[in-house]
Design a protein around this motif. Structure first.
Motif, PDB file in Angstrom:
ATOM      1  N   ARG A 163       5.272   4.049  -3.998  1.00 22.95           N
ATOM      2  CA  ARG A 163       5.014   2.610  -3.879  1.00 22.95           C
ATOM      3  C   ARG A 163       3.811   2.315  -2.990  1.00 22.95           C
ATOM      4  NH1 ARG A 163      11.108   0.698  -3.127  1.00 22.95           N
ATOM      5  NH2 ARG A 163      10.929   2.448  -1.742  1.00 22.95           N
ATOM      6  N   LEU A 164       3.482   3.290  -2.098  1.00 23.28           N
ATOM      7  CA  LEU A 164       2.290   3.094  -1.270  1.00 23.28           C
ATOM      8  C   LEU A 164       1.071   3.025  -2.164  1.00 23.28           C
ATOM      9  CD1 LEU A 164       2.822   5.493   1.760  1.00 23.28           C
ATOM     10  CD2 LEU A 164       3.358   3.081   1.568  1.00 23.28           C
ATOM     11  N   GLU A 165       1.062   3.885  -3.184  1.00 22.48           N
ATOM     12  CA  GLU A 165      -0.054   3.898  -4.116  1.00 22.48           C
ATOM     13  C   GLU A 165      -0.099   2.585  -4.894  1.00 22.48           C
ATOM     14  OE1 GLU A 165       0.300   6.235  -7.528  1.00 22.48           O
ATOM     15  OE2 GLU A 165      -1.811   6.011  -7.999  1.00 22.48           O
ATOM     16  N   GLN A 166       1.081   2.156  -5.368  1.00 21.57           N
ATOM     17  CA  GLN A 166       1.132   0.901  -6.116  1.00 21.57           C
ATOM     18  C   GLN A 166       0.692  -0.272  -5.247  1.00 21.57           C
ATOM     19  OE1 GLN A 166       5.122   0.586  -7.734  1.00 21.57           O
ATOM     20  NE2 GLN A 166       4.542   1.843  -9.474  1.00 21.57           N
ATOM     21  N   ALA A 167       1.141  -0.252  -3.985  1.00 26.41           N
ATOM     22  CA  ALA A 167       0.770  -1.349  -3.087  1.00 26.41           C
ATOM     23  C   ALA A 167      -0.742  -1.407  -2.947  1.00 26.41           C
ATOM     24  CB  ALA A 167       1.434  -1.151  -1.726  1.00 26.41           C
ATOM     25  N   ALA A 168      -1.366  -0.238  -2.727  1.00 26.38           N
ATOM     26  CA  ALA A 168      -2.814  -0.209  -2.543  1.00 26.38           C
ATOM     27  C   ALA A 168      -3.523  -0.728  -3.795  1.00 26.38           C
ATOM     28  CB  ALA A 168      -3.280   1.207  -2.217  1.00 26.38           C
ATOM     29  N   ARG A 169      -3.024  -0.312  -4.957  1.00 30.60           N
ATOM     30  CA  ARG A 169      -3.672  -0.759  -6.190  1.00 30.60           C
ATOM     31  C   ARG A 169      -3.494  -2.259  -6.393  1.00 30.60           C
ATOM     32  NH1 ARG A 169      -2.812   2.710 -11.381  1.00 30.60           N
ATOM     33  NH2 ARG A 169      -4.648   1.536 -11.971  1.00 30.60           N
ATOM     34  N   SER A 170      -2.304  -2.768  -6.060  1.00 23.73           N
ATOM     35  CA  SER A 170      -2.084  -4.206  -6.250  1.00 23.73           C
ATOM     36  C   SER A 170      -3.024  -5.014  -5.363  1.00 23.73           C
ATOM     37  CB  SER A 170      -0.630  -4.565  -5.950  1.00 23.73           C
ATOM     38  OG  SER A 170      -0.400  -4.548  -4.561  1.00 23.73           O
ATOM     39  N   MET A 171      -3.483  -4.412  -4.268  1.00 22.17           N
ATOM     40  CA  MET A 171      -4.416  -5.111  -3.384  1.00 22.17           C
ATOM     41  C   MET A 171      -5.850  -4.976  -3.859  1.00 22.17           C
ATOM     42  SD  MET A 171      -3.024  -4.256   0.354  1.00 22.17           S
ATOM     43  CE  MET A 171      -1.616  -3.247   0.152  1.00 22.17           C
ATOM     44  N   GLY A 172      -6.056  -4.187  -4.892  1.00 25.16           N
ATOM     45  CA  GLY A 172      -7.390  -4.101  -5.467  1.00 25.16           C
ATOM     46  C   GLY A 172      -8.081  -2.761  -5.262  1.00 25.16           C
TER      47      GLY A 172
END
Lengths: 271, 370
Positions: A163-172
């Motif tokens: 989810r850390l990866e997903q979080a970073a991607r969701s932030m752009g």
């Protein structure tokens, strides 16, 4: 777990210590031998001498071998770390059964006997014209070390929250940025462990080297090998001592670093 | 809302995994500044809908239009949304301030502007003092606020929250519900929240979409959903309800009447005609009186009266729950302890009474055991 303090417990304890001694003592024997003043392998009888250590640094054969081994170990572990980390991360991202199979294939060099793949390297290197070149040894050692890095990095990734990866991607963040700024900093322990194992593996690898080098490329293990074959030179004991020392230092640094990291993390979560 | 084009519109969204259908078919429109909650039990598909909006789940069919632009072909990083993940997903190797600065750095903002914005956002969630701490040094509630601040920092138009409060204890959850509501008002952002907690949904949302088996079962304001559940699932999942199987329905004096186990139960509201129906009455609407307290009192069009026997009694402090066995089934009543007119005991004969207008005749889709 504590062993009980009765006869059975003492027997088990004794066996455990015997095992440790059995593993360590043969290694330690070379240390006194390396200080012998004689010109042949022996325990120092009258007085100690550093002459064999001097040989290591004064004779081109020894110092050249050490330099060669250092360069090869550094280069191949650096290459293995980059390739192994990227590969492990990529496979972790894709996931699934196909990746499991691929992983098995990449780990094959660890499973197949060294002698088998020494032969394979030899055959291939003839065609490529890489025999007896430093580059050839570096490539061979990188091939051997990549799976080591993959194992340690995969272990680190297993505890990495996707989810850390997903979080970073969701932030752009683009995938490359995610790798550099989020994934890598969190799998550093695995990368470092991979580097250490790779370095040590390349540093004392001999089987493959014997197959694919001749005169021009002489690594330290090879120099030791040939000087033992030609005549029993106590310089071998000296160089063995140095190698033990270097290995111990590297492993010690790694363990110390590891416990410090773990300690500080425990301190954090304890708050 | 109907005149202007919707802010976010989901059209015919379907997600199938090999054999499992996660989202059956979802249409949904969300207006700017709404606080919409997707409420459903685990496995209902609510998180899949949210992750499809965020871009981490690729829909099998359908469109997701944000301001008229389809998001489906875009990568998650191209969507310019804010997502607060379950477990918060704070970067453990960065401090609180670095976490909040991260999305701003990605946007190549000047260093001064970043520093100012980080301060501003941390002040908004009341965490300025913790700027240099690591996430692991914070409590769950603080971590949750950092995750929110990190999203608010870059002012996305749409904020997606995946069970943002589920990991917190009850008291903290209630406080953060209020905080989230205030923040929503202050910042003026559109929020889609996913939860399985009906209390959270009721207290925070402007609208709730009740999801079950990959479909929206009911969409409406919290009051609409609570007062007029359209199916027995909604009646039982949001708040508690006594749900009784209905034999047939009729109309008497303009009032819908459900026939349950031979008894006529008039109701205040009936859902769409047709299909199997259920009669639903909320425990808090049922009055429990000692047997004989209503001499000659019988059911009429205004009230339902049922005799019964107390099977179980749960004392909860301010509330007392009574399970009463009646001729039409086991009924639960929830009474304010201070207003109990008598000392209830297990095995005692009692009379249940409720106003007919409180009864609801709903579609019988499924009976959940709460």
């Amino acid at each position: 777990m504590m062993l009980p303090n009765n006869l059975g417990g003492n027997i088990v304890r004794g066996l455990a210590w015997a095992g440790v001694l059995f593993l360590v003592v043969p290694l330690l024997v070379v240390i006194p031998v390396s200080f012998t003043p004689e010109r042949y392998l022996s325990f120092p009888a009258d007085g100690l001498s550093l002459r064999h250590y001097e040989t290591l640094f004064s004779h081109r054969r020894w110092s050249g071998g050490m330099a060669m081994s250092l360069i090869i170990a550094a280069a191949s572990s650096a290459l293995a770390v980059v390739l192994g980390t990227l590969c492990a991360t990529g496979m972790w991202r894709i996931g699934g059964r196909k990746m499991q199979l691929l992983k098995l294939m990449i780990l094959a060099p660890l499973i197949v006997p060294s002698i088998v793949h020494a032969l394979a390297f030899y055959r291939t290197w003839i065609d490529l014209g890489w025999l007896d070149t430093m580059w050839g040894v570096i490539v061979a050692h990188t091939t051997i070390c990549v799976p080591l890095v993959m194992i340690t990095v995969s272990a680190s990734l297993a505890s990495f929250d996707p989810r850390l990866e997903q979080a970073a991607r969701s932030m752009g963040a683009r995938p490359v940025t995610v790798l550099r700024r989020i994934i890598l900093p969190n799998i550093v322990p695995g990368v470092v462990a991979g580097a250490v194992f790779s370095f040590i593996t390349s540093w004392d690898e001999i089987i493959v080297v014997l197959f694919i080098t001749a005169r021009k490329v002489q690594t330290l293990p090879q120099v030791i090998w040939s000087s033992i074959m030609e005549r029993v030179d106590p310089a071998v004991a000296a160089v063995s001592t140095v190698m033990i020392l270097i290995t111990v230092v590297i492993v010690f640094c790694h363990v110390a670093l590891g416990t410090r990291q773990k300690g500080s993390r425990q301190q954090l979560s304890g708050n | 809302m109907n005149e202007s084009p919707p802010f976010l519109e989901i059209r015919g969204l379907v997600k199938r995994y090999e054999s499992v259908v996660a989202i059956e078919h979802v249409d949904l429109s969300i207006a700017r500044n709404e606080f919409l909650t997707l409420l459903g039990p685990s496995g209902s598909g609510k998180t899949t809908i949210l992750m499809a909006i965020a871009g981490f789940v690729k829909p099998t069919e359908g469109q997701i239009l944000l301001n008229g632009r389809d998001l489906v072909p875009l990568e998650p990083e191209e969507r310019e949304l804010g997502v607060v993940f379950q477990g918060y997903a704070l970067f453990p190797h960065m401090t609180v301030a670095q976490n909040v600065a991260f999305p701003l750095e990605l946007r190549k903002q000047p260093r001064d502007a970043i520093r100012r914005r980080v301060k501003e956002v941390l002040a908004l969630v009341d965490l300025e003092r913790f700027a240099s701490r690591r996430p692991a040094q914070l409590s769950g509630g603080q971590q949750q606020r950092v995750a929110l601040a990190r999203c608010l920092a870059y002012s996305p138009d749409l904020l997606l929250l995946d069970e943002p409060l589920s990991a917190l204890d009850r008291q903290l959850r209630q406080r953060l519900q209020t905080e989230l509501k205030t923040l929503h008002r202050k910042v003026g952002v559109t929020i889609i929240n996913v939860t399985h907690d009906q209390e959270e949904a009721l207290s925070m949302s402007t609208r709730i979409a009740v999801i079950n088996h990959g479909r929206i079962v009911q969409l409406g304001t919290p009051t609409e959903i609570y007062d007029h559940p359209v199916t027995s699932f909604v009646a039982q999942f949001i708040g508690r309800s006594n749900v009784l199987e209905v034999e047939r329905t009729e109309t008497a004096g303009g009032m819908p009447v459900a026939v349950v186990a031979g008894r006529r139960l008039p109701a205040g509201w009936i859902g769409a005609a047709g299909g199997k129906k259920a009669y639903s009455i909320r425990p808090e609407h049922i009055d429990v009186l000692p047997a004989g307290a209503l001499p000659g009192g019988t059911s009429d069009d205004l009230q339902v009266v049922l005799e019964g026997r107390i099977e179980d009694l749960v004392y909860q402090g301010s509330m007392t729950l009574l399970d009463v066995q009646t001729p039409i089934g086991l009924m639960r009543a929830e009474l304010s302890t201070s207003r109990l007119a008598f000392e209830p005991e297990i095995g005692a004969d009692v009379v249940l009474r409720w106003e007919s207008v409180r009864g609801r005749i709903v579609d019988a889709d499924e009976l959940v055991v709460v």
